[in-house]
Design an enzyme around this catalytic site. Structure first.
Site, PDB file in Angstrom:
ATOM      1  CG  ASN A  32       6.331   5.042  -8.019  1.00 14.94           C
ATOM      2  OD1 ASN A  32       6.635   6.141  -8.454  1.00 14.94           O
ATOM      3  ND2 ASN A  32       5.637   4.899  -6.905  1.00 14.94           N
ATOM      4  CG  HIS A  51       0.989  19.410 -13.549  1.00 17.49           C
ATOM      5  ND1 HIS A  51       1.095  18.448 -12.569  1.00 17.49           N
ATOM      6  CD2 HIS A  51      -0.151  19.111 -14.241  1.00 17.49           C
ATOM      7  CE1 HIS A  51       0.068  17.601 -12.663  1.00 17.49           C
ATOM      8  NE2 HIS A  51      -0.682  17.975 -13.676  1.00 17.49           N
TER       9      HIS A  51
HETATM   10  P1  OAD Z   1       3.466  12.235  -5.997  1.00 13.16           P
HETATM   11  O1  OAD Z   1       4.245  12.800  -4.870  1.00 13.16           O
HETATM   12  O2  OAD Z   1       2.003  12.144  -5.866  1.00 13.16           O
HETATM   13  O3  OAD Z   1       4.000  10.766  -6.336  1.00 13.16           O
HETATM   14  C1  OAD Z   1       5.385  10.526  -6.455  1.00 13.16           C
HETATM   15  C2  OAD Z   1       5.617   9.027  -6.434  1.00 13.16           C
HETATM   16  O4  OAD Z   1       6.991   8.806  -6.674  1.00 13.16           O
HETATM   17  C3  OAD Z   1       5.292   8.393  -5.088  1.00 13.16           C
HETATM   18  O5  OAD Z   1       4.602   7.159  -5.291  1.00 13.16           O
HETATM   19  C4  OAD Z   1       6.668   8.161  -4.462  1.00 13.16           C
HETATM   20  O6  OAD Z   1       6.705   7.039  -3.595  1.00 13.16           O
HETATM   21  C5  OAD Z   1       7.487   7.905  -5.716  1.00 13.16           C
HETATM   22  N1  OAD Z   1       8.929   8.197  -5.567  1.00 13.16           N
HETATM   23  C6  OAD Z   1       9.546   9.074  -4.747  1.00 13.16           C
HETATM   24  N2  OAD Z   1      10.875   9.086  -4.938  1.00 13.16           N
HETATM   25  C7  OAD Z   1      11.125   8.164  -5.906  1.00 13.16           C
HETATM   26  C8  OAD Z   1      12.301   7.714  -6.562  1.00 13.16           C
HETATM   27  N3  OAD Z   1      13.495   8.178  -6.239  1.00 13.16           N
HETATM   28  N4  OAD Z   1      12.175   6.784  -7.524  1.00 13.16           N
HETATM   29  C9  OAD Z   1      10.951   6.264  -7.836  1.00 13.16           C
HETATM   30  N5  OAD Z   1       9.809   6.654  -7.258  1.00 13.16           N
HETATM   31  C10 OAD Z   1       9.871   7.603  -6.302  1.00 13.16           C
HETATM   32  O7  OAD Z   1       3.904  13.080  -7.286  1.00 13.16           O
HETATM   33  P2  OAD Z   1       3.138  13.182  -8.679  1.00 13.16           P
HETATM   34  O8  OAD Z   1       2.431  11.916  -8.996  1.00 13.16           O
HETATM   35  O9  OAD Z   1       4.099  13.720  -9.643  1.00 13.16           O
HETATM   36  O10 OAD Z   1       0.536  18.909  -9.115  1.00 13.16           O
HETATM   37  O11 OAD Z   1       2.075  14.282  -8.329  1.00 13.16           O
HETATM   38  C11 OAD Z   1       1.219  14.744  -9.319  1.00 13.16           C
HETATM   39  C12 OAD Z   1       0.887  16.172  -9.065  1.00 13.16           C
HETATM   40  O12 OAD Z   1       0.354  16.319  -7.732  1.00 13.16           O
HETATM   41  C13 OAD Z   1       2.059  17.132  -9.083  1.00 13.16           C
HETATM   42  O13 OAD Z   1       2.457  17.500 -10.381  1.00 13.16           O
HETATM   43  C14 OAD Z   1       1.528  18.287  -8.306  1.00 13.16           C
HETATM   44  C15 OAD Z   1       0.909  17.536  -7.159  1.00 13.16           C
HETATM   45  O14 OAD Z   1      -0.076  18.189  -6.474  1.00 13.16           O
HETATM   46  C16 OAD Z   1       0.416  20.221  -9.157  1.00 13.16           C
HETATM   47  O15 OAD Z   1       1.089  20.960  -8.482  1.00 13.16           O
HETATM   48  C17 OAD Z   1      -0.631  20.673 -10.106  1.00 13.16           C
END
Ligand code: OAD
Length: 249
Positions: A221, A132
């Site tokens: 996660n 990204h």
């Molecule tokens: P999300 O915010 O959608 O998901 C993050 C996940 O990590 C969630 O299920 C949280 O509960 C979990 N989480 C948080 N802190 C944690 C920790 N310390 N240890 C383990 N798990 C934890 O983020 P992404 O899946 O990365 O895109 O989101 C994907 C994309 O959506 C991003 O790259 C961004 C966003 O819109 C763009 O900007 C293009």
């Protein structure tokens, strides 16, 4: 009918899951890691869909889409300026360093990340596919000319073509960088083990990687998510804490 193998490990039981993960890693000649925003929250960077995630209070279409860039540059600029400035004192945590060490020692091959923070590089990881983009790299939206952060903060226009500047990240409505995607996809198709860390797997196309992998798959996660792919094991815990539990040899 045989009993289904145990999949989910959490709470005090997580140590048992970590042991299985360590065994899978020892048996794998080719391990790839896929990270999301949950990898960075313990470095104090908010995620998007977690409890205090960005998208709980802001609609991404208003600030992080290509339409928002064209239709409301003021708001787009404010959102990304806030996010970049919040990164000023941010450092990788032990989990990032553990992954960098795994790469140095040949235990993992590469990291494919959805994160735009650059923390994997900062921790010393070399083979990082930033699917990204990178939020601290600034480019012209029109001609892709790269420029400095301060030009973006000061709302300057491109010095070559005069168009608007933006961070070099993938906005909603845009395609992922094809070259980076191809490299990550190639590694994931060939791997024996895919470890997915800290992602809701809600965002296409990266959420297809666990399905593309023909390998064993592990999900780390802090919450379980439903996704139409069965992981071999799931460790429900914090990324840094789980990685710190990994045996060092
Ligand atoms: P999300 O915010 O959608 O998901 C993050 C996940 O990590 C969630 O299920 C949280 O509960 C979990 N989480 C948080 N802190 C944690 C920790 N310390 N240890 C383990 N798990 C934890 O983020 P992404 O899946 O990365 O895109 O989101 C994907 C994309 O959506 C991003 O790259 C961004 C966003 O819109 C763009 O900007 C293009």
């Amino acid at each position: 009918m045989g009993r289904k193998p145990r999949v989910e490990y959490k709470g005090e039981d997580i140590e048992n899951g970590v042991k299985i993960l360590a065994k899978l890693m020892r048996e794998s000649a080719n391990t790839v890691v896929l990270t999301g925003a949950g990898m960075d929250t313990e470095s104090n960077i908010p995620d998007f869909r977690g409890k205090n995630g960005w998208w709980k209070s802001i609609d991404p279409r208003l600030v992080a889409s290509i339409d928002s860039f064209y239709e409301n540059y003021e708001l787009f600029h404010e959102f990304y300026t806030t996010r970049i400035k919040r990164l000023e004192d941010i450092k990788p945590h032990e989990g990032h360093y553990i992954l960098a060490d795994f790469e140095r020692r040949g235990i993992i091959k590469s990291i494919a990340t959805q994160n735009v923070s650059g923390l994997h590089h900062m921790a010393g990881s070399k083979k990082v596919y930033e699917l990204h983009g990178n939020i601290k790299k600034i480019k012209c939206n029109q001609c892709n000319h790269e420029t400095e952060l301060k030009d973006f903060f000061n709302k300057k226009n491109c010095s070559l073509c005069g168009n608007l500047l933006r961070p070099d990240v993938v906005l909603f409505g845009e395609a992922l960088p094809a070259d980076v995607w191809a490299l990550a996809e190639n590694d994931i198709r060939k791997c024996d083990l895919l470890i997915v860390i800290g992602t809701s797997l809600e965002v296409y196309p990266v959420n297809q990687f666990p399905k593309i992998a023909k390998s064993k798959t592990v999900f780390i996660n802090n919450e379980d998510i439903s996704f139409d792919h069965e992981f071999d094991i799931k460790l429900i815990g914090k990324a840094k804490e789980v990685l710190k539990m990994m045996p060092s040899t």
